[in-house]
Design a protein around this motif. Structure first.
Motif, short mmCIF file in Angstrom:
data_model
loop_
_atom_site.label_atom_id
_atom_site.label_comp_id
_atom_site.label_asym_id
_atom_site.label_seq_id
_atom_site.Cartn_x
_atom_site.Cartn_y
_atom_site.Cartn_z
N ALA A 171 11.37 5.40 -2.50
CA ALA A 171 9.89 5.09 -1.97
C ALA A 171 9.72 4.79 -3.92
O ALA A 171 8.69 3.47 -4.12
N ALA A 172 9.57 5.53 -4.57
CA ALA A 172 8.72 5.33 -6.10
C ALA A 172 9.64 4.62 -7.04
O ALA A 172 9.49 3.89 -7.67
N VAL A 210 8.17 -9.46 4.76
CA VAL A 210 9.14 -9.57 5.85
C VAL A 210 9.21 -8.76 6.73
O VAL A 210 9.60 -7.20 6.56
N ASP A 211 7.36 -7.91 7.45
CA ASP A 211 7.28 -6.90 7.69
C ASP A 211 6.67 -7.10 8.99
O ASP A 211 6.30 -5.47 10.75
N GLY A 212 6.56 -7.69 9.74
CA GLY A 212 6.35 -8.16 11.26
C GLY A 212 5.16 -8.00 11.49
O GLY A 212 4.54 -7.30 13.00
N GLY A 213 4.23 -8.12 10.13
CA GLY A 213 2.10 -7.44 10.55
C GLY A 213 1.90 -6.37 10.23
O GLY A 213 1.65 -5.45 11.06
N ARG A 214 2.73 -5.40 10.05
CA ARG A 214 3.12 -3.55 9.91
C ARG A 214 1.72 -2.83 9.65
O ARG A 214 1.11 -2.28 9.67
N HIS A 215 1.60 -4.04 8.28
CA HIS A 215 0.18 -3.52 8.14
C HIS A 215 -0.53 -3.45 8.70
O HIS A 215 -2.84 -3.04 8.57
N VAL A 251 8.12 0.29 2.32
CA VAL A 251 7.43 1.50 1.89
C VAL A 251 6.72 1.73 0.39
O VAL A 251 6.38 2.38 0.60
N VAL A 252 7.20 0.76 0.05
CA VAL A 252 6.09 0.85 -1.79
C VAL A 252 5.11 0.99 -1.61
O VAL A 252 4.42 0.64 -2.46
N GLN A 253 3.73 0.02 -0.47
CA GLN A 253 2.44 0.13 0.01
C GLN A 253 2.64 1.47 0.33
O GLN A 253 1.07 1.66 0.89
N LYS A 254 2.86 2.03 0.77
CA LYS A 254 2.50 3.10 1.85
C LYS A 254 3.24 4.38 1.17
O LYS A 254 2.27 5.77 1.43
N GLY A 255 4.09 4.32 0.61
CA GLY A 255 4.86 5.68 0.65
C GLY A 255 5.98 6.55 1.33
O GLY A 255 6.02 5.79 2.07
N SER A 256 6.53 7.71 0.63
CA SER A 256 7.34 7.94 2.03
C SER A 256 7.65 9.22 2.25
O SER A 256 7.34 10.28 1.25
#
Length: 237
Positions: free
Chosen positions: A150-151, A230-235, A138-143
């Motif tokens: 996240a912050a 390590v996110d399974g390609g969520r991006h 979530v660091v990359q997209k916020g929540s």
């Protein structure tokens, strides 16, 4: 294996426990911190894992833990900052207190431990010494519901860069940023299916992938200042 132990904060459950027990299986000495006493700790102690109670919600609690850590060991092979608090945002009067607690757990505790425990890393006789921060996808997209979480995890991610520059070349400092890795006991199949659909890999992999990532960083002498996703390609979704 190194005679100096590896410290894992928040090591009494889930990913922390899995990594602690796998490290012991691989011949490492391990120290964990834990916040609350739980049944699993008895089994971990029987396996030779040293357990130190810690309350990272205050500066005094963090400094007390550091003092007891130094009384326990004269050196460390690595520090894995895994302690975390998945607290949702609050809109009430306790919103500030929630943010402060998350700041202390996710940022102040790693910051102070990295500073005050450097002497323990320096005392390790091994050629490689590591600090590893467990951040979050979530660091990359916020929540929307966990903005404070996240912050403060983003702050921990940034500390990776600062300490990597500060401690090079003697100590390597990296981060692991997982997405959903494992389910909770009460999660039903509908939730599991929704979780799987969020990643390109269409799976909930289990904690083994985090241990593989941890071992990669512990075994590689030429990586520092890096966040390993390590996110399974969520991006890609």
């Amino acid at each position: 294996m190194s005679a100096s132990p590896i410290l894992i904060t928040g090591g009494a459950q889930r990913l922390g426990r899995h990594c602690a027990e796998r490290l012991v299986d691989d011949g490492h000495q391990v120290i964990i911190s834990y916040r609350h006493e739980r049944e699993a700790l008895d089994d971990m102690r029987k396996r030779g894992i040293v357990t130190l109670q810690a309350d990272f919600s205050s500066e005094a609690g963090i400094l007390d833990f550091i003092a007891r850590l130094k009384a326990q060991t004269s050196s460390l092979r690595a520090i894995v900052h895994n302690a975390s608090d998945w607290a949702p945002d609050s809109r009430g009067e306790d919103a500030g207190a929630t943010f402060e607690r998350l700041f202390r757990v996710h940022m102040q505790a790693p910051y102070l431990i990295n500073l005050h425990a450097r002497e323990l890393l320096d005392a390790c006789a091994e050629p490689q010494r590591d600090i590893i921060h467990m951040t979050d996808y979530v660091v990359q997209k916020g929540s929307r519901k966990h903005a404070a979480y996240a912050a403060t995890k983003a702050g921990l991610d940034n500390l990776t860069l600062s300490f990597a520059a500060l401690y090079a070349p003697a100590i390597q400092v990296n981060a692991i940023a997982p997405a959903l890795i494992m389910l909770n006991p009460g999660d039903d199949e509908e939730y599991a299916a929704k979780a799987r659909s969020k990643s390109a890999m269409q799976m909930v992999p289990g904690p083994g992938v985090i241990y593989q990532s941890l071992r990669y960083l512990l075994d590689n002498r030429y990586v520092t200042g890096t966040t390993l996703a390590v996110d399974g390609g969520r991006h890609l979704q």
